[in-house]
Design an enzyme around this catalytic site. Sequence first.
Site, PDB file in Angstrom:
ATOM      1  N   SER A  34      11.936  -5.245  -6.632  1.00 55.14           N
ATOM      2  CA  SER A  34      10.844  -4.289  -6.811  1.00 55.14           C
ATOM      3  C   SER A  34      11.359  -2.884  -7.267  1.00 55.14           C
ATOM      4  O   SER A  34      10.669  -2.368  -7.994  1.00 55.14           O
ATOM      5  CB  SER A  34      10.043  -4.305  -5.637  1.00 55.14           C
ATOM      6  OG  SER A  34      10.935  -3.904  -4.308  1.00 55.14           O
ATOM      7  N   ASP A 234       6.293   3.769   2.606  1.00 56.59           N
ATOM      8  CA  ASP A 234       6.680   2.427   3.093  1.00 56.59           C
ATOM      9  C   ASP A 234       8.192   2.336   3.581  1.00 56.59           C
ATOM     10  O   ASP A 234       8.544   1.336   4.015  1.00 56.59           O
ATOM     11  CB  ASP A 234       6.269   1.458   1.836  1.00 56.59           C
ATOM     12  CG  ASP A 234       6.936   1.758   0.710  1.00 56.59           C
ATOM     13  OD1 ASP A 234       7.887   2.425   0.748  1.00 56.59           O
ATOM     14  OD2 ASP A 234       6.702   1.009  -0.341  1.00 56.59           O
ATOM     15  N   HIS A 237      10.359   1.625  -0.883  1.00 58.10           N
ATOM     16  CA  HIS A 237      10.637   1.878  -2.349  1.00 58.10           C
ATOM     17  C   HIS A 237      10.874   3.376  -2.727  1.00 58.10           C
ATOM     18  O   HIS A 237      10.259   4.038  -2.043  1.00 58.10           O
ATOM     19  CB  HIS A 237       9.152   1.548  -2.976  1.00 58.10           C
ATOM     20  CG  HIS A 237       8.640  -0.202  -2.986  1.00 58.10           C
ATOM     21  ND1 HIS A 237       7.561  -0.678  -2.319  1.00 58.10           N
ATOM     22  CD2 HIS A 237       9.614  -1.243  -3.507  1.00 58.10           C
ATOM     23  CE1 HIS A 237       7.973  -2.064  -1.925  1.00 58.10           C
ATOM     24  NE2 HIS A 237       8.982  -2.413  -3.099  1.00 58.10           N
TER      25      HIS A 237
END
Length: 268
Positions: A34, A234, A237
């Site tokens: 990601s 979070d 990321h």
Amino acid sequence: MGPMSVLSWLLCVLAAARCGEGAVKDIFILAGQSNMAGRGGVTDGKWDGNVPPESAPSLQVLRLSARLQWEEACEPLHADIDVGKRCGVGPGLAFANEVVRLRGGGGPVLGLVPCAVGGTGIVQWRRGSRLYGELVRRASESVKNGGGTIRAIVWYQGESDTVIEEDADAYKLRMETFVTDLRHDLHLPSLLVIQVALASGEGKFIEKVRNAQLGIKLSNVKCVDAKGLRLKADNLHLTTMSEVHLGIQLAHVYQASIRHQSNHTQGS
């Protein structure tokens, strides 16, 4: 059609024209999970649309779409590749734009080949897997029409391998095998691999994976350490600007690598 839409359309037309001219491309494969696919500016499944100047579209930078067509490179680069998640800003365009800047704005068009998929562990990229097959297929197709040369694979992955200790312990060997297999299957035995050492992870074995990444001694494998770059709320990321800073660091490592190769060739 607003001014920005007109500008984007013109860039698409001009970029496509350049590609149609058979412009020689320096091609870079972008792969991993990601943080390579890009989550900068994404909150609650929505992207804020903010594109920093360092990641703006350029006539010097194209991307290979999911349909294997060269087109204008613009954020989110992985929107049609990492289709299961909302993509935002990643390091790819900032990397490409900085490479262009470092070489003085001239030279071949850069071609980016997005391949990253969020939430994937290293075993999902081993030879014989769907993701590995797609990477090889897209990389091979990238040099078929319009020529070009694959210059490097830029790899940012490992967060998913921090959850289970056995995966973290096996990471170094699995990554080395991935590099060896990829070089063989692309017929590029000295392919430059620029990997990112983790800034974060999904589990508690982050340092084990980081040590594995930093400990890889294969020839022509370079590492950029993302530790210390700012994370989103979070804690997994990278923020938009962290993605940009990472892309710029990756570009400098690439330029240093090709300078070293050039000096070595001239001195031999």
